[in-house]
Design a protein around this motif. Structure first.
Motif, PDB file in Angstrom:
ATOM      1  N   VAL A   1       1.998  21.708  -0.734  1.00 48.41           N
ATOM      2  CA  VAL A   1       1.157  20.977  -1.682  1.00 48.41           C
ATOM      3  C   VAL A   1       1.727  21.048  -3.096  1.00 48.41           C
ATOM      4  O   VAL A   1       1.240  20.374  -4.000  1.00 48.41           O
ATOM      5  CB  VAL A   1      -0.293  21.515  -1.669  1.00 48.41           C
ATOM      6  N   SER A   2       2.757  21.841  -3.302  1.00 45.94           N
ATOM      7  CA  SER A   2       3.399  21.919  -4.615  1.00 45.94           C
ATOM      8  C   SER A   2       4.224  20.670  -4.903  1.00 45.94           C
ATOM      9  O   SER A   2       4.575  20.400  -6.055  1.00 45.94           O
ATOM     10  CB  SER A   2       4.307  23.149  -4.686  1.00 45.94           C
ATOM     11  N   LEU A   3       4.534  19.892  -3.854  1.00 48.47           N
ATOM     12  CA  LEU A   3       5.318  18.671  -4.006  1.00 48.47           C
ATOM     13  C   LEU A   3       4.406  17.449  -4.080  1.00 48.47           C
ATOM     14  O   LEU A   3       3.262  17.483  -3.619  1.00 48.47           O
ATOM     15  CB  LEU A   3       6.289  18.511  -2.839  1.00 48.47           C
ATOM     16  N   ARG A   4       4.934  16.370  -4.612  1.00 47.82           N
ATOM     17  CA  ARG A   4       4.189  15.111  -4.703  1.00 47.82           C
ATOM     18  C   ARG A   4       4.660  14.194  -3.570  1.00 47.82           C
ATOM     19  O   ARG A   4       5.719  13.595  -3.635  1.00 47.82           O
ATOM     20  CB  ARG A   4       4.447  14.446  -6.051  1.00 47.82           C
ATOM     21  N   HIS A   5       3.881  14.097  -2.521  1.00 52.93           N
ATOM     22  CA  HIS A   5       4.247  13.310  -1.350  1.00 52.93           C
ATOM     23  C   HIS A   5       3.731  11.880  -1.508  1.00 52.93           C
ATOM     24  O   HIS A   5       2.542  11.656  -1.761  1.00 52.93           O
ATOM     25  CB  HIS A   5       3.676  13.942  -0.086  1.00 52.93           C
ATOM     26  N   ILE A   6       4.633  10.916  -1.348  1.00 54.97           N
ATOM     27  CA  ILE A   6       4.301   9.503  -1.489  1.00 54.97           C
ATOM     28  C   ILE A   6       4.634   8.794  -0.178  1.00 54.97           C
ATOM     29  O   ILE A   6       5.791   8.737   0.230  1.00 54.97           O
ATOM     30  CB  ILE A   6       5.095   8.862  -2.648  1.00 54.97           C
ATOM     31  N   PHE A   7       3.619   8.294   0.497  1.00 58.70           N
ATOM     32  CA  PHE A   7       3.792   7.620   1.789  1.00 58.70           C
ATOM     33  C   PHE A   7       3.630   6.121   1.564  1.00 58.70           C
ATOM     34  O   PHE A   7       2.587   5.672   1.083  1.00 58.70           O
ATOM     35  CB  PHE A   7       2.750   8.097   2.791  1.00 58.70           C
TER      36      PHE A   7
ATOM     37  N   ALA B   1       0.824  -1.205   0.000  1.00 56.44           N
ATOM     38  CA  ALA B   1       0.000   0.000   0.000  1.00 56.44           C
ATOM     39  C   ALA B   1       0.859   1.256   0.000  1.00 56.44           C
ATOM     40  O   ALA B   1       1.901   1.310   0.651  1.00 56.44           O
ATOM     41  CB  ALA B   1      -0.917   0.005   1.223  1.00 56.44           C
ATOM     42  N   PHE B   2       0.394   2.262  -0.737  1.00 56.19           N
ATOM     43  CA  PHE B   2       1.037   3.578  -0.672  1.00 56.19           C
ATOM     44  C   PHE B   2      -0.023   4.649  -0.893  1.00 56.19           C
ATOM     45  O   PHE B   2      -1.109   4.390  -1.414  1.00 56.19           O
ATOM     46  CB  PHE B   2       2.185   3.694  -1.677  1.00 56.19           C
ATOM     47  N   TYR B   3       0.299   5.849  -0.482  1.00 60.75           N
ATOM     48  CA  TYR B   3      -0.670   6.943  -0.454  1.00 60.75           C
ATOM     49  C   TYR B   3      -0.024   8.200  -1.016  1.00 60.75           C
ATOM     50  O   TYR B   3       1.182   8.416  -0.861  1.00 60.75           O
ATOM     51  CB  TYR B   3      -1.139   7.194   0.982  1.00 60.75           C
ATOM     52  N   GLN B   4      -0.840   9.034  -1.649  1.00 59.68           N
ATOM     53  CA  GLN B   4      -0.307  10.253  -2.256  1.00 59.68           C
ATOM     54  C   GLN B   4      -1.027  11.503  -1.758  1.00 59.68           C
ATOM     55  O   GLN B   4      -2.205  11.460  -1.428  1.00 59.68           O
ATOM     56  CB  GLN B   4      -0.403  10.171  -3.776  1.00 59.68           C
TER      57      GLN B   4
ATOM     58  N   VAL C   1       8.493  13.319  -3.164  1.00 55.72           N
ATOM     59  CA  VAL C   1       9.096  13.102  -1.847  1.00 55.72           C
ATOM     60  C   VAL C   1       8.521  11.802  -1.301  1.00 55.72           C
ATOM     61  O   VAL C   1       7.311  11.673  -1.122  1.00 55.72           O
ATOM     62  CB  VAL C   1       8.785  14.255  -0.874  1.00 55.72           C
ATOM     63  N   VAL C   2       9.386  10.821  -1.053  1.00 56.73           N
ATOM     64  CA  VAL C   2       8.951   9.521  -0.538  1.00 56.73           C
ATOM     65  C   VAL C   2       9.167   9.482   0.970  1.00 56.73           C
ATOM     66  O   VAL C   2      10.267   9.737   1.458  1.00 56.73           O
ATOM     67  CB  VAL C   2       9.738   8.374  -1.207  1.00 56.73           C
ATOM     68  N   TRP C   3       8.121   9.153   1.719  1.00 53.20           N
ATOM     69  CA  TRP C   3       8.157   9.113   3.182  1.00 53.20           C
ATOM     70  C   TRP C   3       8.157   7.656   3.640  1.00 53.20           C
ATOM     71  O   TRP C   3       7.241   6.891   3.301  1.00 53.20           O
ATOM     72  CB  TRP C   3       6.955   9.845   3.758  1.00 53.20           C
ATOM     73  N   LEU C   4       9.171   7.285   4.423  1.00 49.79           N
ATOM     74  CA  LEU C   4       9.325   5.907   4.890  1.00 49.79           C
ATOM     75  C   LEU C   4       9.257   5.860   6.413  1.00 49.79           C
ATOM     76  O   LEU C   4      10.115   6.426   7.097  1.00 49.79           O
ATOM     77  CB  LEU C   4      10.660   5.344   4.397  1.00 49.79           C
ATOM     78  N   HIS C   5       8.262   5.177   6.936  1.00 50.47           N
ATOM     79  CA  HIS C   5       8.020   5.127   8.376  1.00 50.47           C
ATOM     80  C   HIS C   5       9.022   4.233   9.089  1.00 50.47           C
ATOM     81  O   HIS C   5       9.791   3.475   8.456  1.00 50.47           O
ATOM     82  CB  HIS C   5       6.600   4.630   8.647  1.00 50.47           C
ATOM     83  N   GLY C   6       8.989   4.259  10.404  1.00 54.29           N
ATOM     84  CA  GLY C   6       9.880   3.449  11.219  1.00 54.29           C
ATOM     85  C   GLY C   6       9.262   2.128  11.646  1.00 54.29           C
ATOM     86  O   GLY C   6       8.133   1.791  11.278  1.00 54.29           O
ATOM     87  N   PHE C   7       9.997   1.389  12.446  1.00 61.04           N
ATOM     88  CA  PHE C   7       9.568   0.102  12.995  1.00 61.04           C
ATOM     89  C   PHE C   7       8.343   0.298  13.887  1.00 61.04           C
ATOM     90  O   PHE C   7       8.269   1.260  14.658  1.00 61.04           O
ATOM     91  CB  PHE C   7      10.722  -0.491  13.803  1.00 61.04           C
ATOM     92  N   LEU C   8       7.372  -0.604  13.776  1.00 59.44           N
ATOM     93  CA  LEU C   8       6.108  -0.565  14.528  1.00 59.44           C
ATOM     94  C   LEU C   8       5.235   0.632  14.155  1.00 59.44           C
ATOM     95  O   LEU C   8       4.344   1.024  14.906  1.00 59.44           O
ATOM     96  CB  LEU C   8       6.372  -0.566  16.043  1.00 59.44           C
ATOM     97  N   GLU C   9       5.485   1.206  12.992  1.00 62.24           N
ATOM     98  CA  GLU C   9       4.686   2.338  12.499  1.00 62.24           C
ATOM     99  C   GLU C   9       4.166   1.994  11.108  1.00 62.24           C
ATOM    100  O   GLU C   9       4.481   0.953  10.548  1.00 62.24           O
ATOM    101  CB  GLU C   9       5.548   3.605  12.434  1.00 62.24           C
ATOM    102  N   ASP C  10       3.374   2.903  10.553  1.00 61.29           N
ATOM    103  CA  ASP C  10       2.986   2.828   9.154  1.00 61.29           C
ATOM    104  C   ASP C  10       2.772   4.256   8.686  1.00 61.29           C
ATOM    105  O   ASP C  10       3.151   5.205   9.393  1.00 61.29           O
ATOM    106  CB  ASP C  10       1.746   1.937   8.949  1.00 61.29           C
TER     107      ASP C  10
END
Length: 270
Positions: free
Chosen positions: A54-60, A20-23, A32-41
């Motif tokens: 909001v000018s950037l494309r954030h990908i979680f 799963a990923f979210y934008q 910009v890719v956001w990568l969570h830590g251990f025991l997180e999402d």
């Protein structure tokens, strides 16, 4: 899991599993890719979303075994998780991206940067390290694996609450309890696979000195996992910008204003 209404939810199919990923933001903006830590999402970033450009494309991305992403194998190496990140970028036709990794997410970002340096615009390591686990840390991971197999919910909640500075437990008690509940729902195989993967990751400090991209590093002055000053010594390299802020290991909750101040500098550099 319930998805934040501000985000667009997507999935890719990787090795017979759903990832799963979210934008959020501008689909045509710099990624910009956001990568969570251990025991997180990906839900860990909800405290920051309203302040992101909001000018950037954030990908979680929900890394394998966390959030809405399924487990891939018994061991999730940092290299395997980095490959998942690459598959998401290929799906989105993103050729170059900035990476922000919290703790374990930082390990994944470094593995990605080592394998795909031409794809990295810049990198921000949040409460993370480029060093490999010490023998003592490996022993702790092994104990964690055994504890998780016996009672994953108790292990996850206890471990998660131990990531905060002492003063934060009273000041942010409600938020910590809320996020600990999320951590407690992590599937046992997701916990074990990540612990197994983290304990065998190689030392990547050389990347701090020779990476063809700029690296931002943010540490907490009261981080119970990493000592801020010792991390500063590790990150003394020409292309690294280091910051110590008042926080434990979880500055997105403990000190959002100061974290956002550094992140704004990071975004301006893209």
């Amino acid at each position: 899991m319930e998805v934040d209404k501000r985000l667009t939810e997507n999935f890719i199919y990787y090795k017979d599993t759903n990832i799963a990923f979210y934008q959020y933001g501008n689909p045509k903006g710099k990624a910009v890719v956001w990568l969570h830590g251990f025991l997180e999402d990906s839900r860990m970033w909800k405290y920051l979303i309203d302040d992101l450009p909001v000018s950037l494309r954030h990908i979680f991305i929900d890394l394998p075994g966390f959030g809405n992403s399924q487990c891939i194998a018994y061991v999730h190496t940092m290299e395997e998780m980095a490959e998942v990140v690459m598959r998401v970028l290929k799906e989105l036709k993103v050729k170059k991206a900035a990476l922000i990794g919290h703790s374990m997410g930082g390990y994944v970002a470094l593995a990605f940067g080592e394998k795909y340096p031409e794809t990295v615009r810049s990198m921000c390591l949040l409460h993370s390290t480029a060093a490999a686990d010490t023998p003592e840390k490996i022993q702790n991971r092994n104990r964690g694996i055994e504890l998780a197999k016996k009672n994953s919910e108790l292990f996850a909640k206890t471990t998660f609450k131990g990531l905060f500075a002492d003063w934060a437990h009273e000041q942010f008690a409600e938020l910590i309890d809320e996020q600990a509940e999320i951590a407690g729902k992590t599937v046992v195989q997701g916990i074990v696979a990540a612990l197994e993967g983290m304990k065998i990751r190689p030392d990547r400090t050389v990347l701090l000195h020779f990476a063809p991209f700029e690296i931002y590093h943010i540490a907490g002055d009261e981080d119970p996992v990493f000592k801020g000053q010792s991390l500063l010594e590790q990150f003394q390299a020409p292309k690294v910008r280091s910051y110590i802020i008042k926080a434990g290991h979880m500055s997105h909750i403990e000190n959002r204003p100061e974290l956002l101040k550094v992140l704004r500098e990071f975004f301006k550099s893209l």
